[in-house]
Design an enzyme around this catalytic site. Structure first.
Site, mmCIF file in Angstrom:
data_model
loop_
_atom_site.group_PDB
_atom_site.id
_atom_site.type_symbol
_atom_site.label_atom_id
_atom_site.label_comp_id
_atom_site.label_asym_id
_atom_site.label_seq_id
_atom_site.Cartn_x
_atom_site.Cartn_y
_atom_site.Cartn_z
ATOM 1 C CD GLU A 1 -3.120 -0.949 2.149
ATOM 2 O OE1 GLU A 1 -3.008 -0.124 3.067
ATOM 3 O OE2 GLU A 1 -4.111 -1.694 2.027
ATOM 4 C CD GLU B 1 -4.003 -5.755 3.422
ATOM 5 O OE1 GLU B 1 -4.827 -5.011 3.990
ATOM 6 O OE2 GLU B 1 -2.777 -5.567 3.437
HETATM 7 O O1 AHR Z 1 -5.293 -5.528 7.419
HETATM 8 C C1 AHR Z 1 -5.133 -4.329 8.119
HETATM 9 C C2 AHR Z 1 -4.410 -3.247 7.335
HETATM 10 O O2 AHR Z 1 -5.221 -2.830 6.259
HETATM 11 C C3 AHR Z 1 -3.119 -3.646 6.664
HETATM 12 O O3 AHR Z 1 -2.032 -3.551 7.517
HETATM 13 C C4 AHR Z 1 -3.002 -2.654 5.555
HETATM 14 O O4 AHR Z 1 -2.254 -3.146 4.467
HETATM 15 C C5 AHR Z 1 -4.432 -2.307 5.208
HETATM 16 O O5 AHR Z 1 -4.628 -0.951 5.098
#
Ligand code: AHR
Length: 517
Positions: A173, A292
């Site tokens: 990210e 994610e």
């Molecule tokens: O999963 C929680 C957080 O969400 C992670 O660390 C990040 O990559 C995302 O913003």
């Protein structure tokens, strides 16, 4: 009663079910690692201090690949802190989650845990505060067999065999201003390309994931990917997509339609990647790593800026109900439906932190509601994904307009001859009749059908009553003359399996549990 018709045919194929679609994520965050997968002194802890109850649930969940060590955490992480004698490892400030990291768990422990869980590790390198050298060092430490300083260091740390980590994320990210070492797309694209080139020199067999946008609301969504991929398209195998969902202003119908947004995001990213490929005159097609995704009640998280420094504490331990499980089911359906272009998907995260598994320190571990759709799909989606021709009523949602009441996908396994249909009913008030036309397939099936539903959609599985809601036999189903008819309860996740009677092996204990429930 409203009704839906679905036509399935073995000739309508989307793509192979990649086992990596059932990935998960372990970040050094909250209680995911400490008192999640690892807890010295826990009654079930093994000789490595891994909780066996969590390992058992991880195997039952059926995840195949687990991303590590972050997440935002990785962007300030020094992997060398987590190797060697544990009592000599430094305590460090983790800036991402305002936590004191003890480094009791590092890459060797994680790889050992993965072997115990029967999953593949997926490793992220730090491209926030670090760069090419640290990434290639970590890869050499993990994957080079022996005879160099770093591979021999691994061996002297008790890990004689290389970890053989195949899939590597080039940072996390980095488009997000909250990320330690946040970069512009041009800066990140160049660093990703340089790192990818060097990592491939260390090990040419690895697969690499370039960071896409942190979510579809980022002002740079799609533009970020275009700029990044212009620089590293030929050097990577995947581009990542992250997306979390929650109800906004109590709008449950829009929340139940979150998969519409995920579908749009996948299609937008495929189009962006293909556009870059076309500009580069490349025959290569990138795949997406949705590494994610989940339901996350972000409104309930005050943010790390409002925390005091602490060692291992609870963070974002969302408690999921039946509605959340139906949303998770519909997100899984969407991921599977795009199996031609989505090659990896990791539900974030595995334990305690927005997770299907919850633990109490020193106490039990149990399955949240969202555990069940994931576990069922990971167990039963085999072979190839079929395109489902579906006619369904719609209803109106504020965020996504008119949305299908029923979402479904199906897989067909040529080897076993099993057809599995996964479907959600988004209607909160009414059941819906379904009629599946399966005349294109051979006859001679036995039907196994389950539903995940509760009259009170706010029902959760809690430590005192961990199996309050589980998949149960779906009544009112009928299979005759190439038609499968049934009734999906309101707000439900459903799995209908047509298992050839001739080749059916005796059901596994998990199958028996589902059927008896
Ligand atoms: O999963 C929680 C957080 O969400 C992670 O660390 C990040 O990559 C995302 O913003």
């Amino acid at each position: 009663m409203k009704s839906v018709t679905l036509t399935l045919d073995p000739a309508f194929r989307v793509g192979r079910v990649d086992p990596h679609l059932f990935g998960s994520f372990v970040e050094h965050m909250g209680r995911c690692v400490y008192t999640g997968i690892f807890e010295p002194g826990h009654p079930t802890a093994d000789s490595n201090d891994f909780r066996q109850d969590v390992l058992d649930l991880t195997r039952e969940l059926g995840c195949t690949i687990v991303r590590y060590p972050g997440g935002n955490f990785v962007s300030g992480y020094r992997w060398e802190d987590g190797i060697g004698p544990v009592d000599q490892r430094p305590r460090r400030l983790d800036l991402a989650w305002k936590t004191i990291e003890t480094n009791e768990v590092g890459v060797d422990e994680f790889a050992t845990w993965c072997r115990a869980a029967g999953v593949e590790p997926m490793m992220a390198v730090n491209l926030g505060t670090r760069a090419v050298q640290e990434a290639t060092d970590l890869l050499e430490y993990c994957n080079h067999p022996e005879g160099t300083a770093l591979s021999d260091l691994r061996r002297s740390n008790g890990q004689k065999e290389p970890h053989g980590i195949k899939v590597w994320c080039l940072g996390n990210e980095l488009d997000g201003p909250w990320q330690v070492g946040h970069k512009t797309a041009a800066e990140y694209g160049r660093l990703a390309a340089e790192t990818a080139r060097a990592m491939r020199m260390v090990d040419s067999t690895i697969e690499l994931v370039a960071c896409g946008s942190s979510n579809t609301y980022m002002p740079t969504f799609a533009a970020w990917e275009a700029t990044v991929l212009e620089q590293c398209y030929e050097l990577v195998d995947y581009v990542s997509l992250h997306n979390y969902y929650e109800p906004v202003d109590g709008d449950v119908d829009s929340f139940l339609a979150s998969a519409v947004d995920l579908e749009r995001a996948i299609e937008a990213l495929v189009a962006t990647a293909d556009h870059v490929g076309a500009r580069l005159r490349s025959p290569k097609k990138l795949r997406l790593s949705v590494d994610e995704w989940n339901v996350w009640y972000q409104q309930d998280f005050a943010g790390q800026d409002n925390l005091d420094w602490a060692e291992s504490r609870s963070l974002i331990e969302d408690r999921y109900d039946v509605t959340d499980a139906v949303v998770v089911g519909s997100l899984l359906i969407t991921l599977l439906r795009h199996a031609d272009r989505v090659g990896i998907a990791c539900q974030a995260q595995l334990v305690n932190v927005i997770a299907p598994i919850l633990t109490e320190p020193g106490g039990p571990a149990w399955r949240q509601t969202i555990f069940h759709p994931f576990a069922q799909m990971a167990r039963h989606a085999r072979g190839e994904v079929l395109r489902v021709d579906m006619h369904t009523p719609t209803h109106h949602t504020a965020l996504y307009g008119d949305v299908a009441l029923v979402e479904a996908t199906a897989t067909y396994d040529d080897q076993s001859g099993e057809l599995a249909i996964f479907a959600v009913n988004r209607d909160r008030a009414e059941p819906v009749e379904i009629d599946l036309d399966v005349r294109g397939f051979a006859e001679g099936w036995r039907l196994e059908a389950t539903t995940f539903h509760h009259d009170d959609p706010a029902t959760r599985n809690v430590v005192e009553d961990p199996d309050r809601v589980v998949p149960r036999r779906l009544e009112q189903t009928n299979l005759t003359e190439g038609h499968l008819a049934g009734v999906l309860p309101p707000l439900s996740w459903n799995v209908l399996r047509l298992v050839p009677t001739a080749t059916e092996p005796s059901p596994s204990s998990t199958d028996r549990k589902e059927q008896q429930a």
